[in-house]
Scaffold this motif. Structure first.
Motif, PDB file in Angstrom:
ATOM      1  N   TRP A 192       0.821  -1.208   0.000  1.00 34.22           N
ATOM      2  CA  TRP A 192       0.000   0.000   0.000  1.00 34.22           C
ATOM      3  C   TRP A 192       0.854   1.257   0.000  1.00 34.22           C
ATOM      4  O   TRP A 192       1.966   1.275   0.523  1.00 34.22           O
ATOM      5  CB  TRP A 192      -0.892   0.050   1.244  1.00 34.22           C
ATOM      6  N   ARG A 193       0.287   2.313  -0.563  1.00 31.18           N
ATOM      7  CA  ARG A 193       0.815   3.662  -0.391  1.00 31.18           C
ATOM      8  C   ARG A 193      -0.045   4.341   0.661  1.00 31.18           C
ATOM      9  O   ARG A 193      -1.272   4.209   0.650  1.00 31.18           O
ATOM     10  CB  ARG A 193       0.753   4.436  -1.719  1.00 31.18           C
ATOM     11  N   VAL A 194       0.599   5.068   1.558  1.00 32.24           N
ATOM     12  CA  VAL A 194      -0.112   5.673   2.688  1.00 32.24           C
ATOM     13  C   VAL A 194      -0.156   7.180   2.527  1.00 32.24           C
ATOM     14  O   VAL A 194       0.855   7.818   2.233  1.00 32.24           O
ATOM     15  CB  VAL A 194       0.576   5.310   4.025  1.00 32.24           C
ATOM     16  N   SER A 195      -1.340   7.755   2.745  1.00 30.82           N
ATOM     17  CA  SER A 195      -1.500   9.201   2.668  1.00 30.82           C
ATOM     18  C   SER A 195      -0.773   9.874   3.826  1.00 30.82           C
ATOM     19  O   SER A 195      -0.906   9.455   4.984  1.00 30.82           O
ATOM     20  CB  SER A 195      -2.981   9.571   2.706  1.00 30.82           C
ATOM     21  N   PRO A 196      -0.024  10.947   3.565  1.00 32.29           N
ATOM     22  CA  PRO A 196       0.694  11.633   4.652  1.00 32.29           C
ATOM     23  C   PRO A 196      -0.243  12.334   5.632  1.00 32.29           C
ATOM     24  O   PRO A 196       0.187  12.695   6.735  1.00 32.29           O
ATOM     25  CB  PRO A 196       1.560  12.655   3.903  1.00 32.29           C
ATOM     26  N   ARG A 197      -1.512  12.490   5.280  1.00 30.57           N
ATOM     27  CA  ARG A 197      -2.426  13.213   6.172  1.00 30.57           C
ATOM     28  C   ARG A 197      -2.788  12.425   7.430  1.00 30.57           C
ATOM     29  O   ARG A 197      -3.408  12.978   8.342  1.00 30.57           O
ATOM     30  CB  ARG A 197      -3.708  13.594   5.431  1.00 30.57           C
ATOM     31  N   VAL A 198      -2.407  11.136   7.499  1.00 33.39           N
ATOM     32  CA  VAL A 198      -2.730  10.364   8.696  1.00 33.39           C
ATOM     33  C   VAL A 198      -1.635  10.474   9.756  1.00 33.39           C
ATOM     34  O   VAL A 198      -1.782   9.915  10.844  1.00 33.39           O
ATOM     35  CB  VAL A 198      -2.967   8.878   8.363  1.00 33.39           C
ATOM     36  N   ARG A 199      -0.539  11.180   9.449  1.00 34.19           N
ATOM     37  CA  ARG A 199       0.540  11.319  10.438  1.00 34.19           C
ATOM     38  C   ARG A 199      -0.025  11.955  11.714  1.00 34.19           C
ATOM     39  O   ARG A 199      -0.674  12.998  11.682  1.00 34.19           O
ATOM     40  CB  ARG A 199       1.669  12.176   9.880  1.00 34.19           C
ATOM     41  N   GLY A 200       0.213  11.312  12.829  1.00 30.72           N
ATOM     42  CA  GLY A 200      -0.258  11.798  14.118  1.00 30.72           C
ATOM     43  C   GLY A 200      -1.689  11.425  14.442  1.00 30.72           C
ATOM     44  O   GLY A 200      -2.168  11.714  15.542  1.00 30.72           O
ATOM     45  N   ALA A 201      -2.391  10.761  13.524  1.00 29.61           N
ATOM     46  CA  ALA A 201      -3.799  10.412  13.726  1.00 29.61           C
ATOM     47  C   ALA A 201      -3.940   9.044  14.382  1.00 29.61           C
ATOM     48  O   ALA A 201      -3.066   8.181  14.272  1.00 29.61           O
ATOM     49  CB  ALA A 201      -4.550  10.426  12.403  1.00 29.61           C
ATOM     50  N   ARG A 202      -5.045   8.871  15.069  1.00 30.93           N
ATOM     51  CA  ARG A 202      -5.447   7.556  15.573  1.00 30.93           C
ATOM     52  C   ARG A 202      -6.376   6.917  14.540  1.00 30.93           C
ATOM     53  O   ARG A 202      -7.189   7.599  13.937  1.00 30.93           O
ATOM     54  CB  ARG A 202      -6.147   7.706  16.923  1.00 30.93           C
ATOM     55  N   VAL A 203      -6.254   5.601  14.367  1.00 31.85           N
ATOM     56  CA  VAL A 203      -6.939   4.936  13.269  1.00 31.85           C
ATOM     57  C   VAL A 203      -7.622   3.653  13.740  1.00 31.85           C
ATOM     58  O   VAL A 203      -7.051   2.892  14.538  1.00 31.85           O
ATOM     59  CB  VAL A 203      -5.939   4.587  12.138  1.00 31.85           C
ATOM     60  N   VAL A 204      -8.828   3.426  13.241  1.00 25.46           N
ATOM     61  CA  VAL A 204      -9.475   2.119  13.313  1.00 25.46           C
ATOM     62  C   VAL A 204      -9.513   1.559  11.901  1.00 25.46           C
ATOM     63  O   VAL A 204      -9.988   2.214  10.975  1.00 25.46           O
ATOM     64  CB  VAL A 204     -10.909   2.214  13.883  1.00 25.46           C
ATOM     65  N   LEU A 205      -8.976   0.353  11.726  1.00 26.10           N
ATOM     66  CA  LEU A 205      -8.946  -0.295  10.417  1.00 26.10           C
ATOM     67  C   LEU A 205     -10.185  -1.155  10.215  1.00 26.10           C
ATOM     68  O   LEU A 205     -10.644  -1.830  11.153  1.00 26.10           O
ATOM     69  CB  LEU A 205      -7.704  -1.185  10.296  1.00 26.10           C
ATOM     70  N   LEU A 206     -10.712  -1.161   8.989  1.00 25.54           N
ATOM     71  CA  LEU A 206     -11.862  -2.002   8.652  1.00 25.54           C
ATOM     72  C   LEU A 206     -11.545  -2.828   7.415  1.00 25.54           C
ATOM     73  O   LEU A 206     -11.156  -2.288   6.377  1.00 25.54           O
ATOM     74  CB  LEU A 206     -13.104  -1.145   8.385  1.00 25.54           C
ATOM     75  N   ASP A 207     -11.736  -4.150   7.508  1.00 21.58           N
ATOM     76  CA  ASP A 207     -11.621  -5.048   6.361  1.00 21.58           C
ATOM     77  C   ASP A 207     -12.942  -5.801   6.220  1.00 21.58           C
ATOM     78  O   ASP A 207     -13.749  -5.822   7.147  1.00 21.58           O
ATOM     79  CB  ASP A 207     -10.460  -6.023   6.552  1.00 21.58           C
ATOM     80  N   ASP A 208     -13.158  -6.411   5.056  1.00 23.18           N
ATOM     81  CA  ASP A 208     -14.407  -7.144   4.875  1.00 23.18           C
ATOM     82  C   ASP A 208     -14.342  -8.515   5.545  1.00 23.18           C
ATOM     83  O   ASP A 208     -15.272  -8.910   6.246  1.00 23.18           O
ATOM     84  CB  ASP A 208     -14.773  -7.255   3.384  1.00 23.18           C
ATOM     85  N   VAL A 209     -13.246  -9.247   5.339  1.00 20.79           N
ATOM     86  CA  VAL A 209     -13.102 -10.587   5.910  1.00 20.79           C
ATOM     87  C   VAL A 209     -11.706 -10.712   6.506  1.00 20.79           C
ATOM     88  O   VAL A 209     -10.720 -10.279   5.908  1.00 20.79           O
ATOM     89  CB  VAL A 209     -13.293 -11.684   4.838  1.00 20.79           C
ATOM     90  N   VAL A 210     -11.623 -11.325   7.691  1.00 19.00           N
ATOM     91  CA  VAL A 210     -10.328 -11.606   8.304  1.00 19.00           C
ATOM     92  C   VAL A 210     -10.173 -13.114   8.445  1.00 19.00           C
ATOM     93  O   VAL A 210     -11.106 -13.803   8.887  1.00 19.00           O
ATOM     94  CB  VAL A 210     -10.175 -10.900   9.671  1.00 19.00           C
ATOM     95  N   THR A 211      -9.004 -13.612   8.039  1.00 21.52           N
ATOM     96  CA  THR A 211      -8.704 -15.039   8.176  1.00 21.52           C
ATOM     97  C   THR A 211      -7.549 -15.214   9.153  1.00 21.52           C
ATOM     98  O   THR A 211      -7.749 -15.579  10.302  1.00 21.52           O
ATOM     99  CB  THR A 211      -8.372 -15.663   6.809  1.00 21.52           C
ATOM    100  N   SER A 212      -6.356 -14.924   8.718  1.00 22.57           N
ATOM    101  CA  SER A 212      -5.184 -15.022   9.588  1.00 22.57           C
ATOM    102  C   SER A 212      -4.846 -13.694  10.259  1.00 22.57           C
ATOM    103  O   SER A 212      -4.078 -13.654  11.209  1.00 22.57           O
ATOM    104  CB  SER A 212      -3.977 -15.490   8.785  1.00 22.57           C
ATOM    105  N   GLY A 213      -5.406 -12.605   9.747  1.00 25.72           N
ATOM    106  CA  GLY A 213      -5.078 -11.273  10.250  1.00 25.72           C
ATOM    107  C   GLY A 213      -3.885 -10.647   9.567  1.00 25.72           C
ATOM    108  O   GLY A 213      -3.495  -9.519   9.896  1.00 25.72           O
ATOM    109  N   SER A 214      -3.296 -11.337   8.586  1.00 26.93           N
ATOM    110  CA  SER A 214      -2.068 -10.839   7.966  1.00 26.93           C
ATOM    111  C   SER A 214      -2.283  -9.529   7.222  1.00 26.93           C
ATOM    112  O   SER A 214      -1.423  -8.644   7.240  1.00 26.93           O
ATOM    113  CB  SER A 214      -1.489 -11.887   7.019  1.00 26.93           C
TER     114      SER A 214
END
Length: 253
Positions: A177-199
């Motif tokens: 992935w490429r990450v947007s610089p605007r998240v620097r210093g931010a707190r984040v909750v990640l959302l995926d559709d399906v999780v298997t191993s968590g990788s």
């Protein structure tokens, strides 16, 4: 016309000529029958996401809460696959309660602090071009939630997760992935559709942390049943005492 527009137009055209069937049981004339809709009622599963199972670390921090309200099996699996593989985007409405349950719990379990940004985990570039959307982002938006597009797939990096062994999944590279610089210093909750191993979530967390963001919780709409060689995550239901493992998974390595 770009690839994303082509995918969207093709999906809409197919919906006009294809017969409508229930995504859960193939009953005619219904996108989702009442019986199958009942199978999408959320029951929240909880786990802790580590960098590598058993290490107790998530690259620069402690394990973070992981939430999933559906089991990726039976009707929920067929509905999610219909949305992802057959452009049945109308099914996002039926998955809205699960999306909200996942994120309400994830936000409640996040460490105290400023309100985290909701960052959906995008699929690979080929899948997005074919579909015209990223499933996790679509589900969040259809649930009425505001998302931050902080992650974008890097061309040619992603491999189809379903074709990988458990060991290969643990090697998923944050550079996908490429990450947007605007998240620097931010707190984040990640959302995926399906999780298997968590990788995938681990790799996304690494990428965000490297960009200066703090991942405080992760959520998925559904979790794959824990089977040897496929999933390394130990789940418990939120309405069970701490330490209790989902009975369907208990005793498996």
């Amino acid at each position: 016309m770009g690839a994303i527009s082509v995918g969207s137009v093709a999906g809409a055209a197919w919906a006009l000529i294809a017969p409508v069937v229930c995504a859960g049981c193939s009953a005619a004339d219904l996108a989702l029958c009442r019986v199958c809709a009942a199978e999408l009622r959320p029951r929240v599963r909880l786990a802790m996401l580590e960098a590598t199972p058993g290490t107790g670390d998530l690259v620069g921090g402690v394990p973070v809460p992981l939430v999933a309200p559906l089991l990726y099996d039976g009707v929920p699996r067929r509905v999610i696959l219909a949305l992802k593989e057959h452009d049945r985007t109308e099914l996002a409405r039926a998955l809205r309660p699960a999306v909200l349950a996942a994120l309400e719990t994830a936000y409640a379990r996040a460490t105290p602090g400023s309100t985290p940004l909701l960052v959906p985990v995008p699929g690979g570039s080929p899948g997005a071009a074919r579909r015209g959307y990223h499933p996790a982002e679509l589900l969040a938006r259809r649930a009425g939630l505001r998302v931050t597009r902080a992650l974008r797939p890097a061309r040619g990096r992603a491999r189809a997760q379903k074709r990988l062994t458990l060991a290969q999944r643990h090697e998923v590279d944050a550079a996908r992935w490429r990450v947007s610089p605007r998240v620097r210093g931010a707190r984040v909750v990640l959302l995926d559709d399906v999780v298997t191993s968590g990788s995938t979530l681990r790799a996304a967390a690494r990428a965000l942390r490297a960009a200066g963001a703090e991942v405080v919780a992760c959520a998925a709409v559904a979790a794959t049943p824990r089977r040897v060689g496929e999933s390394s995550i130990l789940w418990r239901f939120s309405d069970e005492p701490p330490g209790r493992i989902d009975d369907k998974h208990e005793g498996e390595d």
